[in-house]
Design a protein around this motif. Structure first.
Motif, short mmCIF file in Angstrom:
data_model
loop_
_atom_site.label_atom_id
_atom_site.label_comp_id
_atom_site.label_asym_id
_atom_site.label_seq_id
_atom_site.Cartn_x
_atom_site.Cartn_y
_atom_site.Cartn_z
N GLY A 113 0.83 -1.20 0.00
CA GLY A 113 0.00 0.00 0.00
C GLY A 113 0.87 1.24 0.00
N ASN A 114 0.34 2.33 -0.53
CA ASN A 114 1.03 3.62 -0.48
C ASN A 114 0.01 4.74 -0.63
N GLY A 115 0.46 5.93 -0.92
CA GLY A 115 -0.43 7.08 -1.01
C GLY A 115 -1.52 6.95 -2.05
N ASP A 116 -1.35 6.04 -3.01
CA ASP A 116 -2.39 5.82 -4.03
C ASP A 116 -3.71 5.39 -3.41
N LEU A 117 -3.65 4.81 -2.21
CA LEU A 117 -4.88 4.35 -1.56
C LEU A 117 -5.82 5.51 -1.23
N THR A 118 -5.26 6.69 -1.01
CA THR A 118 -6.10 7.86 -0.77
C THR A 118 -6.93 8.18 -2.01
N ALA A 119 -6.29 8.08 -3.18
CA ALA A 119 -7.00 8.30 -4.44
C ALA A 119 -8.05 7.22 -4.65
N ALA A 120 -7.72 5.99 -4.29
CA ALA A 120 -8.67 4.90 -4.43
C ALA A 120 -9.91 5.14 -3.57
N GLU A 121 -9.68 5.63 -2.35
CA GLU A 121 -10.80 5.91 -1.44
C GLU A 121 -11.72 6.96 -2.03
N LEU A 122 -11.16 7.99 -2.62
CA LEU A 122 -11.96 9.06 -3.23
C LEU A 122 -12.74 8.54 -4.43
N LYS A 123 -12.10 7.72 -5.25
CA LYS A 123 -12.76 7.19 -6.45
C LYS A 123 -13.87 6.22 -6.11
N LEU A 124 -13.76 5.58 -4.95
CA LEU A 124 -14.78 4.59 -4.55
C LEU A 124 -16.00 5.22 -3.89
N MET A 125 -15.94 6.50 -3.60
CA MET A 125 -17.02 7.16 -2.87
C MET A 125 -18.39 6.95 -3.52
N ASP A 126 -18.43 6.98 -4.83
CA ASP A 126 -19.71 6.86 -5.54
C ASP A 126 -19.90 5.49 -6.17
N ALA A 127 -19.02 4.54 -5.83
CA ALA A 127 -19.09 3.22 -6.44
C ALA A 127 -20.16 2.35 -5.78
N ILE A 128 -20.69 1.42 -6.54
CA ILE A 128 -21.66 0.45 -6.01
C ILE A 128 -20.93 -0.54 -5.12
#
Length: 281
Positions: free
Chosen positions: A86-101
């Motif tokens: 894991g690294n800082g990319d996980l923050t971006a993943a969290e944001l992108k998942l906000m509206d995901a099913i």
């Protein structure tokens, strides 16, 4: 199927990453097949495992976003456990998942693909109760809670337990408290002894017998990219985590034996019912 344990506490600095890394190494030393998932954007578990978080591609971010297969992201470590970096990319993943099913179930879906390859999967959670931690709790069978024996320990613990209860009700009915682990413990500290006594009074056998002491060698090990088991296996920290691994294994075997006993009782009851039916006929 692997038993999945989330190492979580929204309070920072209580030894979550230290516990996740060193418990993974101790379990691997006990010849168990272990996967450590670094779900913290800080990537400290990745670095402490001897893997450069900046070079780890693909990593947990791509796996959560379904941009790479989890099998390709997993790497082997010197301490003989596998790691999903894991690294800082996980923050971006969290944001992108906000509206995901089904956003809270992404990690659960991914771990289901490889859980038959491991006996234990440990998840190092970030020091928050946001989406990444919810993914860990939705995927886990149990929550291991490192608790530093200090003044604010119980206050932070209550928030986490409320979250566990909510996750159990809405996302994961099987989730349970694996145990409360006292970390950075100093027997010379009166406050630490008082908080330890309060934990035992309030939570009983949920408080693990194992205690992780304050230990300089334990603090030094991550800077060398090694678990304490490799850095200094004779240190007090290493011995404590070996003891913790043994306690986790014993608890797991005890739970399995209890389930087997209940199944035997159920089967015996069914046999007696069948015999009674035949006798009535």
């Amino acid at each position: 199927m692997a038993r999945i344990i989330a190492v979580a506490n929204q309070k920072g600095g209580v030894g979550k990453t230290t516990t996740a890394v060193n418990l993974a190494a101790a379990l691997a030393a006990a010849k168990r097949k272990v996967l450590l998932v670094d779900l913290d954007p800080q990537g400290n578990a990745t670095m402490a495992s001897g893997v450069d978080k900046r070079e780890a591609k693909p990593n947990g971010c791509e796996v959560l976003l379904d941009e790479a297969p989890i099998e390709r992201a997993i790497v082997a470590t010197e301490a003989h456990y596998d790691l999903l970096p894991g690294n800082g990319d996980l923050t971006a993943a969290e944001l992108k998942l906000m509206d995901a099913i089904a956003r809270e179930s992404r990690l659960k879906e991914q771990l289901a693909k490889i859980s038959d390859k491991y006996q234990t999967i440990l998840i190092d959670c970030p020091p928050s109760l946001h989406l990444l931690t919810l993914n860990a709790l939705a995927a886990a069978d149990g929550v291991l809670v490192p608790v530093q024996c200090e003044y604010f320990a119980l206050e932070g613990l209550s928030s986490l337990l409320d979250t566990v209860k909510a996750v159990r009700q809405r996302l994961n009915p099987k989730l349970e408290i694996e145990g409360l682990l006292r970390t950075m413990y100093d027997v010379r500290n009166n406050l630490g002894n008082e908080v330890s006594a309060q934990l035992t009074q309030h939570f009983g056998d949920k408080v693990l017998r194992s205690i992780i002491p304050r230990n300089v060698r334990l603090a030094e090990a991550p800077s060398h990219g090694q678990p304490i088991h490799l850095y200094d296996r004779s240190s007090r920290g290493a011995i404590a985590y070996i003891g913790l691994a043994g306690e986790i294994i014993r608890r797991e075997r005890g739970a399995q034996a209890a389930v087997a006993a209940l199944n035997d009782m159920h089967d015996t009851g069914a046999t007696l019912d069948a015999a009674a039916d035949i006798h009535q006929e």
